[in-house]
Design a protein around this motif. Structure first.
Motif, PDB file in Angstrom:
ATOM      1  N   LEU A 115       0.827  -1.216   0.000  1.00 62.99           N
ATOM      2  CA  LEU A 115       0.000   0.000   0.000  1.00 62.99           C
ATOM      3  C   LEU A 115       0.861   1.265   0.000  1.00 62.99           C
ATOM      4  CD1 LEU A 115      -2.674  -1.106   2.624  1.00 62.99           C
ATOM      5  CD2 LEU A 115      -2.829  -1.191   0.124  1.00 62.99           C
ATOM      6  N   LEU A 116       2.198   1.097  -0.101  1.00 65.11           N
ATOM      7  CA  LEU A 116       3.109   2.232  -0.002  1.00 65.11           C
ATOM      8  C   LEU A 116       3.535   2.690  -1.398  1.00 65.11           C
ATOM      9  CD1 LEU A 116       4.729   4.073   1.911  1.00 65.11           C
ATOM     10  CD2 LEU A 116       6.580   2.372   1.812  1.00 65.11           C
ATOM     11  N   SER A 117       3.243   3.967  -1.725  1.00 64.23           N
ATOM     12  CA  SER A 117       3.613   4.535  -3.025  1.00 64.23           C
ATOM     13  C   SER A 117       4.745   5.539  -2.831  1.00 64.23           C
ATOM     14  CB  SER A 117       2.401   5.228  -3.657  1.00 64.23           C
ATOM     15  OG  SER A 117       2.778   5.856  -4.862  1.00 64.23           O
ATOM     16  N   GLU A 118       5.819   5.390  -3.600  1.00 65.52           N
ATOM     17  CA  GLU A 118       6.933   6.325  -3.499  1.00 65.52           C
ATOM     18  C   GLU A 118       7.838   6.202  -4.729  1.00 65.52           C
ATOM     19  OE1 GLU A 118       9.873   5.331  -0.444  1.00 65.52           O
ATOM     20  OE2 GLU A 118       8.713   3.524  -0.032  1.00 65.52           O
ATOM     21  N   ILE A 119       8.827   7.113  -4.780  1.00 67.51           N
ATOM     22  CA  ILE A 119       9.788   7.118  -5.896  1.00 67.51           C
ATOM     23  C   ILE A 119      10.819   6.017  -5.661  1.00 67.51           C
ATOM     24  CG2 ILE A 119      11.532   8.465  -7.112  1.00 67.51           C
ATOM     25  CD1 ILE A 119       8.705   9.440  -7.551  1.00 67.51           C
ATOM     26  N   ILE A 120      11.183   5.334  -6.759  1.00 68.66           N
ATOM     27  CA  ILE A 120      12.206   4.290  -6.680  1.00 68.66           C
ATOM     28  C   ILE A 120      13.363   4.652  -7.594  1.00 68.66           C
ATOM     29  CG2 ILE A 120      11.170   2.859  -8.508  1.00 68.66           C
ATOM     30  CD1 ILE A 120      12.049   0.408  -6.841  1.00 68.66           C
ATOM     31  N   ASP A 121      14.588   4.492  -7.086  1.00 65.29           N
ATOM     32  CA  ASP A 121      15.812   4.715  -7.865  1.00 65.29           C
ATOM     33  C   ASP A 121      16.494   3.378  -8.101  1.00 65.29           C
ATOM     34  OD1 ASP A 121      15.917   7.502  -8.294  1.00 65.29           O
ATOM     35  OD2 ASP A 121      16.505   7.822  -6.210  1.00 65.29           O
ATOM     36  N   ILE A 122      16.937   3.190  -9.345  1.00 69.65           N
ATOM     37  CA  ILE A 122      17.644   1.961  -9.702  1.00 69.65           C
ATOM     38  C   ILE A 122      18.944   2.347 -10.409  1.00 69.65           C
ATOM     39  CG2 ILE A 122      17.541  -0.221 -10.955  1.00 69.65           C
ATOM     40  CD1 ILE A 122      14.469   0.056 -10.917  1.00 69.65           C
ATOM     41  N   ILE A 123      20.078   1.915  -9.869  1.00 65.63           N
ATOM     42  CA  ILE A 123      21.392   2.153 -10.485  1.00 65.63           C
ATOM     43  C   ILE A 123      21.862   0.845 -11.105  1.00 65.63           C
ATOM     44  CG2 ILE A 123      23.753   2.956 -10.149  1.00 65.63           C
ATOM     45  CD1 ILE A 123      21.686   5.075  -9.554  1.00 65.63           C
TER      46      ILE A 123
END
Length: 459
Positions: A115-123
């Motif tokens: 239920l958690l919405s947020e920005i994701i960073d992938i390197i």
């Protein structure tokens, strides 16, 4: 670019032009180090790869979850930044050029984990290996293709703002990206390599003006070819006079010296250089009245001619001013020997009297076979030739006043040519020979080497 399959004969000491009926005017060998510099500049430093990677459309990453895992949805995944720590080049004999690009991709998207919405960073750390070659040669053009493209992934780091991340999400992201990214990245590399190939091949196929005398049309003469130590190619250099007629070239086999630690070796064959020299040296006659103001040896030359008049010659003028006409006869010939360049010319020297009624009394018509030492240098992207007199052989063609022995005139004619003709000749040659813009490589700090039948520029 021009990274290519074997299509020539390679010799232990360098590169010999592929056997043809008419040999190309120029040959070139480019080192892997120079190719790395060229590719790095064209693909990375100019931002071409970065620009095309920005258009990457990445698929959503989905996992329906289920106990004990929460559902995962990563959408609008896009490239934020790309870094390219290294580009390396290997030359593959008979195959072409292998290019390896190390890349660090910074991806960002929207994530919904449970239920958690947020920005994701992938390197993503990835190494992209592409084997590039040229094929389908036709009239100076080739097709640049990628035969193989391979992506090897290093670390893939996934980061959420909350810092809450399960091992299963890491595995999900890695599995899906390693399944989809290679095809996307290789498609971009294919586009970029084709664009760079067109750009670099364009440096070899060009029409360059030679002052106002004409043009040189450079064109790739055959498929480029590779050994483990250099990329080689041959160029035709058609020399066109104003109006379009082509100056013919003699061809002779000649071998480039080895690259050793050089970035580039460019060889210009004697036949090509002779065609350009013939274009540069104009045939307009040089004509003037010989006075101390126009020629410092005027008095000595006139006196020397007067001593040759036959005894009792009533028609031989002794007070009229002497006029001189100098004109090139036949074609100039540039000869290249080891450590030596010589330009051979035949010059007609007419010494005459211009009568008041406009008629001409031909005192002497002389033929001077001249040998000129040639000094060679490169400035910018032009080959410059400067000549100085090294030898002269004088012969009598005709005389209307009966002069037969001209041996005493040789030193005076030598001074005449040095003072009046050589400055004109060097003026013609000062235009220089425009050189091909080989892969855009700057010709800085070059050395010039003269071999038998071949002038070599090394950088």
């Amino acid at each position: 670019m021009k990274m290519f399959e074997l299509f020539g004969i390679l010799f232990f000491c360098g590169l010999l032009t592929p056997s043809q009926e008419v040999l190309p005017g120029l040959s070139c060998a480019v080192s892997p180090r120079a190719m790395r510099n060229v590719l790095s500049g064209a693909i990375l430093q100019n931002g071409l790869l970065q620009q095309h990677l920005q258009s990457l459309v990445l698929p959503n990453i989905m996992n329906e979850g289920g106990l004990p895992n929460a559902p995962v949805s990563i959408t609008r995944l896009h490239l934020v930044k790309a870094q390219f720590p290294e580009l390396s080049v290997m030359l593959l004999p008979g195959v072409g050029v292998q290019m390896i690009i190390a890349a660090k991709l910074d991806l960002r998207g929207n994530s919904l984990i449970g239920l958690l919405s947020e920005i994701i960073d992938i390197i993503v750390d990835v190494s992209i290996t592409a084997n590039v070659k040229c094929t389908n040669y036709e009239s100076g053009t080739v097709q640049v293709i990628i035969e193989d493209c391979l992506c090897i992934f290093g670390a893939i780091k996934v980061k959420l703002l909350s810092g809450l991340l399960s091992l299963s999400i890491n595995d999900l992201v890695r599995n899906q990206l390693t399944g989809t990214l290679p095809g996307l990245l290789c498609s971009v590399i294919n586009i970029v390599v084709n664009l760079v190939g067109i750009q670099l091949l364009g440096t070899l196929n060009a029409v360059i003006p030679v002052g106002t005398a004409g043009t040189i049309q450079y064109q790739l003469a055959s498929l480029p070819f590779t050994s483990g130590s250099f990329l080689g190619f041959d160029l035709d250099g058609e020399v066109h006079q104003v109006g379009g007629s082509i100056i013919p070239q003699d061809s002779s086999s000649s071998t480039l010296p080895p690259l050793l630690d050089k970035l580039l070796v460019l060889g210009l064959r004697q036949g090509f250089l002779n065609a350009v020299v013939s274009l540069l040296i104009q045939r307009q006659p040089l004509m003037f009245v010989s006075t101390p103001e126009t020629f410092s040896g005027a008095k000595q030359l006139k006196e020397a001619v007067m001593t040759l008049f036959p005894a009792g010659c009533s028609s031989c003028p002794r007070t009229d001013p002497l006029s001189i006409k100098i004109v090139l006869s036949g074609n100039p010939l540039l000869l290249l020997e080891v450590n030596k360049a010589t330009l051979k010319l035949s010059v007609m020297i007419q010494l005459f009297i211009q009568n008041l009624d406009g008629s001409i009394l031909n005192l002497l018509l002389l033929k001077a076979d001249v040998g000129l030492s040639v000094r060679v240098s490169v400035t910018g992207r032009r080959l410059l030739l400067t000549v100085s007199l090294s030898s002269i052989a004088l012969s009598l063609e005709s005389s209307s006043v009966g002069i037969g022995n001209i041996s005493s005139l040789k030193p005076h004619c030598k001074n005449l040519l040095v003072e009046k003709f050589l400055p004109l000749l060097n003026g013609f040659l000062s235009i220089g020979i425009p050189l091909p813009n080989v892969l855009g490589i700057d010709l800085a700090n070059v050395n010039v080497q003269i071999l038998s039948g071949l002038l070599v520029i090394l950088m």
